[in-house]
Design a protein around this motif. Structure first.
Motif: not given
Length: 170
Positions: A3-8, A28-29
């Motif tokens: 969704i936000c394209c940040l690394p998990l 967060g998402c």
């Protein structure tokens, strides 16, 4: 996160597995989606595929998509089923799922198996097997397992090794 394209994060507590589509999303998402649904009085839906969320444990257990992923030997799905069984108190079922996930290389499964061997839940307490699974989980990148290895080293008065484990875990 898709969704936000940040690394998990490697910490599984900071991501949510959507059972309907099998996607891992960050907390967060997930929080933002829950807040949006609550404020808009909307029906809870999956953040990724927009399927309606399951309302109770029985529906979650019968989720055919999740079981298809388990049958397809998806280590993340098998791990999640093992954790679900563990939280429900079905330690025998949890052990089976987690053992299979660990064989497929899931670091989180190794960490929970180490916990089971430490506490003696449905398995005999075995420090050798506990350490084996902790080491496998730590090698796989699990920070909690790395921290626990540091604690074990500290108990054995190997402080330099303990500090190294803690630094890696941080």
């Amino acid at each position: 996160c898709p969704i936000c394209c940040l690394p998990l994060s490697l910490d599984r507590n900071l991501s949510i597995l959507n059972e309907c589509c099998g996607k891992l999303v960050c907390v967060g998402c997930d929080y933002a989606n829950l807040k949006r649904e609550f404020q808009g009085r909307l029906q809870p839906k999956c953040l990724f595929c927009r399927q309606p969320m399951k309302k109770n444990v029985e529906e979650r257990e019968r989720n055919t998509r999740m079981m298809k992923r388990v049958e397809a030997n998806d280590p993340v799905a098998i791990y999640e089923m093992g954790v679900f069984r563990y939280e429900e108190g079905d330690y025998e079922g949890a052990f089976e799922y987690l053992t299979k996930a660990a064989e497929l290389g899931d670091a989180g499964a190794h960490d929970v198996l180490a916990l089971m061997y430490d506490e003696g839940k449905d398995v005999e307490k075995d420090e050798k097997k506990e350490m084996h699974h902790l080491e496998k989980a730590a090698i796989g990148g699990n920070p909690r397992a790395r921290h626990n290895l540091g604690c074990h080293e500290s108990e054995r008065c190997r402080y330099e090794r303990a500090v190294k484990h803690w630094i890696i875990a941080a």
